[in-house]
Design a protein around this motif. Structure first.
Motif, PDB file in Angstrom:
ATOM      1  N   ILE A 136       2.266   1.797 -16.560  1.00  0.00           N
ATOM      2  CA  ILE A 136       0.957   1.135 -16.538  1.00  0.00           C
ATOM      3  C   ILE A 136       1.129  -0.341 -16.181  1.00  0.00           C
ATOM      4  CG2 ILE A 136      -0.985   0.381 -17.967  1.00  0.00           C
ATOM      5  CD1 ILE A 136      -0.772   3.051 -19.456  1.00  0.00           C
ATOM      6  N   PHE A 137       2.131  -0.981 -16.765  1.00  0.00           N
ATOM      7  CA  PHE A 137       2.397  -2.383 -16.443  1.00  0.00           C
ATOM      8  C   PHE A 137       2.739  -2.530 -14.957  1.00  0.00           C
ATOM      9  CE2 PHE A 137       4.194  -2.913 -21.011  1.00  0.00           C
ATOM     10  CZ  PHE A 137       2.914  -2.861 -21.519  1.00  0.00           C
ATOM     11  N   ILE A 138       3.600  -1.646 -14.468  1.00  0.00           N
ATOM     12  CA  ILE A 138       4.002  -1.719 -13.062  1.00  0.00           C
ATOM     13  C   ILE A 138       2.786  -1.529 -12.164  1.00  0.00           C
ATOM     14  CG2 ILE A 138       5.377  -0.620 -11.251  1.00  0.00           C
ATOM     15  CD1 ILE A 138       7.436   0.090 -13.403  1.00  0.00           C
ATOM     16  N   GLY A 139       1.935  -0.560 -12.527  1.00  0.00           N
ATOM     17  CA  GLY A 139       0.731  -0.309 -11.736  1.00  0.00           C
ATOM     18  C   GLY A 139      -0.187  -1.513 -11.686  1.00  0.00           C
ATOM     19  N   ASP A 140      -0.342  -2.195 -12.823  1.00  0.00           N
ATOM     20  CA  ASP A 140      -1.196  -3.386 -12.866  1.00  0.00           C
ATOM     21  C   ASP A 140      -0.652  -4.491 -11.960  1.00  0.00           C
ATOM     22  OD1 ASP A 140      -3.017  -2.284 -14.606  1.00  0.00           O
ATOM     23  OD2 ASP A 140      -2.070  -3.077 -16.408  1.00  0.00           O
ATOM     24  N   TYR A 141       0.659  -4.659 -11.961  1.00  0.00           N
ATOM     25  CA  TYR A 141       1.256  -5.693 -11.116  1.00  0.00           C
ATOM     26  C   TYR A 141       1.133  -5.349  -9.636  1.00  0.00           C
ATOM     27  CZ  TYR A 141       3.285  -8.722 -14.684  1.00  0.00           C
ATOM     28  OH  TYR A 141       3.449  -9.622 -15.716  1.00  0.00           O
ATOM     29  N   VAL A 142       1.410  -4.084  -9.288  1.00  0.00           N
ATOM     30  CA  VAL A 142       1.314  -3.667  -7.891  1.00  0.00           C
ATOM     31  C   VAL A 142      -0.109  -3.825  -7.380  1.00  0.00           C
ATOM     32  CG1 VAL A 142       1.466  -1.687  -6.331  1.00  0.00           C
ATOM     33  CG2 VAL A 142       3.288  -2.098  -7.988  1.00  0.00           C
ATOM     34  N   GLU A 143      -1.077  -3.408  -8.191  1.00  0.00           N
ATOM     35  CA  GLU A 143      -2.474  -3.499  -7.784  1.00  0.00           C
ATOM     36  C   GLU A 143      -2.932  -4.953  -7.659  1.00  0.00           C
ATOM     37  OE1 GLU A 143      -6.874  -1.869  -9.237  1.00  0.00           O
ATOM     38  OE2 GLU A 143      -5.030  -1.126 -10.183  1.00  0.00           O
ATOM     39  N   SER A 144      -2.533  -5.805  -8.613  1.00  0.00           N
ATOM     40  CA  SER A 144      -2.976  -7.201  -8.589  1.00  0.00           C
ATOM     41  C   SER A 144      -2.351  -7.978  -7.434  1.00  0.00           C
ATOM     42  CB  SER A 144      -2.628  -7.878  -9.908  1.00  0.00           C
ATOM     43  OG  SER A 144      -1.226  -7.991 -10.076  1.00  0.00           O
ATOM     44  N   LEU A 145      -1.153  -7.592  -7.040  1.00  0.00           N
ATOM     45  CA  LEU A 145      -0.480  -8.281  -5.934  1.00  0.00           C
ATOM     46  C   LEU A 145      -0.850  -7.697  -4.573  1.00  0.00           C
ATOM     47  CD1 LEU A 145       3.072  -8.680  -7.527  1.00  0.00           C
ATOM     48  CD2 LEU A 145       1.386 -10.488  -7.155  1.00  0.00           C
ATOM     49  N   GLY A 146      -1.610  -6.598  -4.578  1.00  0.00           N
ATOM     50  CA  GLY A 146      -2.025  -5.976  -3.329  1.00  0.00           C
ATOM     51  C   GLY A 146      -0.888  -5.344  -2.555  1.00  0.00           C
ATOM     52  N   LEU A 147       0.138  -4.886  -3.248  1.00  0.00           N
ATOM     53  CA  LEU A 147       1.290  -4.280  -2.580  1.00  0.00           C
ATOM     54  C   LEU A 147       0.959  -2.883  -2.062  1.00  0.00           C
ATOM     55  CD1 LEU A 147       4.108  -5.310  -5.092  1.00  0.00           C
ATOM     56  CD2 LEU A 147       3.417  -6.468  -2.995  1.00  0.00           C
ATOM     57  N   PHE A 148       1.499  -2.563  -0.894  1.00  0.00           N
ATOM     58  CA  PHE A 148       1.352  -1.240  -0.283  1.00  0.00           C
ATOM     59  C   PHE A 148      -0.104  -0.888   0.015  1.00  0.00           C
ATOM     60  CE2 PHE A 148       4.780  -0.924  -3.571  1.00  0.00           C
ATOM     61  CZ  PHE A 148       5.851  -1.125  -2.710  1.00  0.00           C
ATOM     62  N   SER A 152      -5.741   1.501  -6.284  1.00  0.00           N
ATOM     63  CA  SER A 152      -5.693   2.249  -7.532  1.00  0.00           C
ATOM     64  C   SER A 152      -4.237   2.381  -7.956  1.00  0.00           C
ATOM     65  CB  SER A 152      -6.314   3.640  -7.364  1.00  0.00           C
ATOM     66  OG  SER A 152      -6.195   4.386  -8.566  1.00  0.00           O
ATOM     67  N   SER A 153      -4.005   2.436  -9.257  1.00  0.00           N
ATOM     68  CA  SER A 153      -2.632   2.417  -9.765  1.00  0.00           C
ATOM     69  C   SER A 153      -2.009   3.792  -9.969  1.00  0.00           C
ATOM     70  CB  SER A 153      -2.582   1.654 -11.099  1.00  0.00           C
ATOM     71  OG  SER A 153      -2.994   0.327 -10.939  1.00  0.00           O
ATOM     72  N   TRP A 154      -2.801   4.873  -9.870  1.00  0.00           N
ATOM     73  CA  TRP A 154      -2.248   6.176 -10.237  1.00  0.00           C
ATOM     74  C   TRP A 154      -1.085   6.620  -9.341  1.00  0.00           C
ATOM     75  CZ3 TRP A 154      -1.878  10.380  -7.111  1.00  0.00           C
ATOM     76  CH2 TRP A 154      -2.718  10.445  -5.999  1.00  0.00           C
ATOM     77  N   PRO A 155      -1.060   6.296  -8.030  1.00  0.00           N
ATOM     78  CA  PRO A 155       0.133   6.679  -7.257  1.00  0.00           C
ATOM     79  C   PRO A 155       1.395   5.977  -7.757  1.00  0.00           C
ATOM     80  CG  PRO A 155      -1.705   6.175  -5.804  1.00  0.00           C
ATOM     81  CD  PRO A 155      -2.094   5.702  -7.164  1.00  0.00           C
ATOM     82  N   VAL A 156       1.231   4.761  -8.272  1.00  0.00           N
ATOM     83  CA  VAL A 156       2.377   4.029  -8.818  1.00  0.00           C
ATOM     84  C   VAL A 156       2.885   4.726 -10.079  1.00  0.00           C
ATOM     85  CG1 VAL A 156       3.165   1.826  -9.756  1.00  0.00           C
ATOM     86  CG2 VAL A 156       1.506   1.866  -7.887  1.00  0.00           C
ATOM     87  N   TYR A 157       1.962   5.172 -10.926  1.00  0.00           N
ATOM     88  CA  TYR A 157       2.369   5.889 -12.139  1.00  0.00           C
ATOM     89  C   TYR A 157       3.214   7.107 -11.780  1.00  0.00           C
ATOM     90  CZ  TYR A 157      -1.664   3.322 -14.098  1.00  0.00           C
ATOM     91  OH  TYR A 157      -2.556   2.363 -14.477  1.00  0.00           O
ATOM     92  N   LEU A 158       2.717   7.904 -10.846  1.00  0.00           N
ATOM     93  CA  LEU A 158       3.408   9.126 -10.455  1.00  0.00           C
ATOM     94  C   LEU A 158       4.762   8.813  -9.839  1.00  0.00           C
ATOM     95  CD1 LEU A 158       3.350  12.199 -10.134  1.00  0.00           C
ATOM     96  CD2 LEU A 158       2.170  11.880  -7.945  1.00  0.00           C
TER      97      LEU A 158
END
Length: 304
Positions: A136-148, A152-158
């Motif tokens: 969840i933390f990783i997803g929040d960072y990826v989403e906030s930084l606009g990476l990739f 939405s963060s669910w692909p990062v979770y998976l």
């Protein structure tokens, strides 16, 4: 010191069999005598920091919302003292009983099979839920930084769960080496963040959370009162939660009697230093009120 350790090891009673013909606690531990691993104190230290370092990136900051800067600071110091005592106890136990199982094995020896079962269950729950919080933390960072380009963060979770499971299926020894590299990168990122954040540091930002005048003992340092300290306890432990898992890798250690206590002590020292740096840098850069509920507090702290 070495003679004292060996004397204690030889003093452990020989394994016995229970009168009913089943396995007694000593027989259980004897059948789980460690194989000689290859991990030294450096890899085990990296594992100890790796277990915890994600907590520096997020999670702890919610304690600011519950107790303010002062409440979280006091809670963190008390939790750090508790974990220091826990770590030194585990270091001693790992020396006397260098068996696979960590806290489960220690509890079984002291409290019997049911005590070991309950302790092992608690450890399993901790290490099942921890990766969920981390992704969840990783997803929040990826989403906030606009990476990739993700919105939405669910692909990062998976994806993170696939990576975590894959690394452990690869092998424990390989996972230890991989975690050491990842941990070094994470620690470097925290130090770089601190350098940038401290350039914007303001002591006034530490106490900028509005004071709840109705709370007992409230002031600018304890904006939510004395009870805010208690409410911040679960978040103060994010700086240390997980380091107690190092003894679980005892079977991978080359010399657990010597390397395990050393790794635990150094890990705790590194984590305490990172907690101090991250806590002050993130809170003082943009203010406690700005980062108190952020899923990506380090990013928020650098925004200006």
């Amino acid at each position: 010191m070495a003679d004292d350790i060996e004397a204690r090891l030889t003093a452990v009673p020989a394994p016995t069999t229970s009168p009913a013909g089943g396995d007694g606690p000593d027989d259980y531990l004897e059948r789980r005598t460690l194989r000689r691993g290859s991990a030294g104190w450096l890899l085990l230290t990296g594992l100890g920091v790796a277990y915890v370092v994600s907590g520096d990136f997020s999670g702890w900051n919610v304690g600011l919302d519950k107790g303010g800067f002062g409440g979280l600071a006091i809670a963190t110091v008390l939790m750090g003292a508790m974990y220091a005592c826990l770590v030194f106890s585990l270091a001693e136990l790992s020396t006397i009983l260098p068996t696979a199982g960590g806290g489960y094995g220690f509890a079984r020896r002291a409290l019997g099979p049911w005590g070991g079962f309950l302790t092992g269950t608690a450890i399993l729950i901790e290490y099942i839920l921890a990766p969920a919080a981390i992704v969840i933390f990783i997803g929040d960072y990826v989403e906030s930084l606009g990476l990739f380009g993700l919105t939405s963060s669910w692909p990062v979770y998976l994806g993170c769960f696939v990576v975590f499971i894959g690394v452990h299926l690869w092998g424990v020894g390989e996972a230890l080496r991989f975690s050491l590299v990842v941990t070094a990168v994470a620690v470097a990122a925290l130090l770089i963040f601190a350098v940038g954040a401290f350039t914007e540091f303001s002591a006034d930002g530490l106490n900028d959370i509005p004071v709840d005048a109705s709370a007992f003992g409230s002031n600018s340092w304890l904006p939510l009162g004395v009870l805010g300290i208690w409410a911040a306890f679960p978040f103060g432990m994010w700086f240390f939660l997980g380091v107690e898992g190092v003894p679980l890798a005892a079977e991978e250690a080359k010399d657990p009697v010597r390397s395990m206590p050393k790794a635990l002590s150094i890990s705790m020292g590194i984590l305490a230093l990172l907690a101090l740096i991250t806590f002050f840098a993130a809170t003082g850069a943009q203010g406690a009120d700005a980062v108190k509920t952020a899923g990506n507090p380090l990013v928020v702290a650098l925004e200006g």
